[in-house]
Design an enzyme around this catalytic site. Sequence first.
Site, short mmCIF file in Angstrom:
data_model
loop_
_atom_site.label_atom_id
_atom_site.label_comp_id
_atom_site.label_asym_id
_atom_site.label_seq_id
_atom_site.Cartn_x
_atom_site.Cartn_y
_atom_site.Cartn_z
N HIS A 289 -1.92 0.83 -9.76
CA HIS A 289 -2.58 -0.12 -8.86
C HIS A 289 -3.23 -1.27 -9.64
O HIS A 289 -4.41 -1.55 -9.49
CB HIS A 289 -3.61 0.60 -7.97
CG HIS A 289 -3.96 -0.18 -6.73
ND1 HIS A 289 -4.25 0.41 -5.52
CD2 HIS A 289 -4.07 -1.51 -6.50
CE1 HIS A 289 -4.52 -0.53 -4.62
NE2 HIS A 289 -4.42 -1.70 -5.19
N ARG B 200 0.86 -1.19 0.00
CA ARG B 200 0.00 0.00 0.00
C ARG B 200 0.90 1.24 0.00
O ARG B 200 2.03 1.19 0.51
CB ARG B 200 -0.86 0.03 1.27
CG ARG B 200 -2.01 -0.95 1.26
CD ARG B 200 -3.12 -0.49 0.31
NE ARG B 200 -4.28 -1.34 0.35
CZ ARG B 200 -4.57 -2.28 -0.57
NH1 ARG B 200 -3.78 -2.49 -1.60
NH2 ARG B 200 -5.67 -3.00 -0.47
C1 OXD Z 1 -6.66 -5.52 -3.06
C2 OXD Z 1 -6.16 -4.50 -4.00
O1 OXD Z 1 -6.56 -5.33 -1.85
O2 OXD Z 1 -6.57 -4.52 -5.17
O3 OXD Z 1 -7.18 -6.55 -3.53
O4 OXD Z 1 -5.35 -3.66 -3.62
#
Ligand code: OXD
Length: 307
Positions: free
Chosen positions: A270, A222
């Site tokens: 992402h 993240r």
């Molecule tokens: C998840 C993401 O947590 O796509 O699946 O980040």
Amino acid sequence: MTILILMPDRNVSEVVQALNVIDTDLEVRVWPDTGDKSDIEFVIVWDHPTGELKKYPNLKVIASFGAGVDHIFKDTDLPKQVPITKIVDKNLTRQMCEYVAGVIFNHRLRLTEYSEFQAAAIWAPKEARQGNNVCLLGLGNIGRCAAEYLTVLGFSVSGWSQSRKDIENVTTFHGEKSLGKAISDADYIVCLLPLTPNTENILDKTLFSKARKGAYLINVGRGGHLNEDDLLEALYQGQMSGACLDVFRTEPLPDDHPFWRHPKIHLTPHTASLTDIDQAATQFYENYQNMKDNRPLINQVDVTKGY
Ligand code: OXD
């Protein structure tokens, strides 16, 4: 008994459709058209507004639309005692393993560099990079699979996690004190950790200073794991040779963010692994039935650990 899909700013028609393919009688509502809130017992969420989940007096399950659940825990006003589930899917795991291996090979074989040379019609053969040591931070489902995958590809793999994990042919470390040792030999440091108060900002100047000079960072955890200024400084000093980032503190990444144009940063929006809607719908439905029949839920999150 009604399912609510609470995913602001997303087109959820495919999720509704996938649930209705499984069970045409299922009552599915899409936020903000909740109808009577007391009907809602199961909610599928991604990035919901803080405090919203408290408004459903009969809520029995909160289901994350992804593998991560930090977006749920960032709500400081969550209803207590409602179990939380996440997606665990072998396709999602496989995509992540392929992404990590692809980034490492891209870096080793200088493929992006050659694309830039091609754009400028430059013929400049170079040796491939030799670094073969990969350290994975996070050895949950995805981390374990990545460790096995990279080992088969011939990498020398180590891994670090909060609690002890044993994986064949992988040198494992656990606990905060061993983090520096875990990364010290790595040519590639890959963050696959869940975001919790313990792991926030874990990719910072302290960690970079303990890395091998010229190590390469891959962050698919993240954005909150990374101290952005510390990375920029470590790249400037040459302590880290580059980074591939798939996740960011603010997504979409703002236009004026320095990462966009940084010559040593490669970024993707992402997309390292994406939730497969049919798989997700199957898991939601299974847990919806489990909830109705009072059976244990699958893929339930440990609320004390936050993942
Ligand atoms: C998840 C993401 O947590 O796509 O699946 O980040």
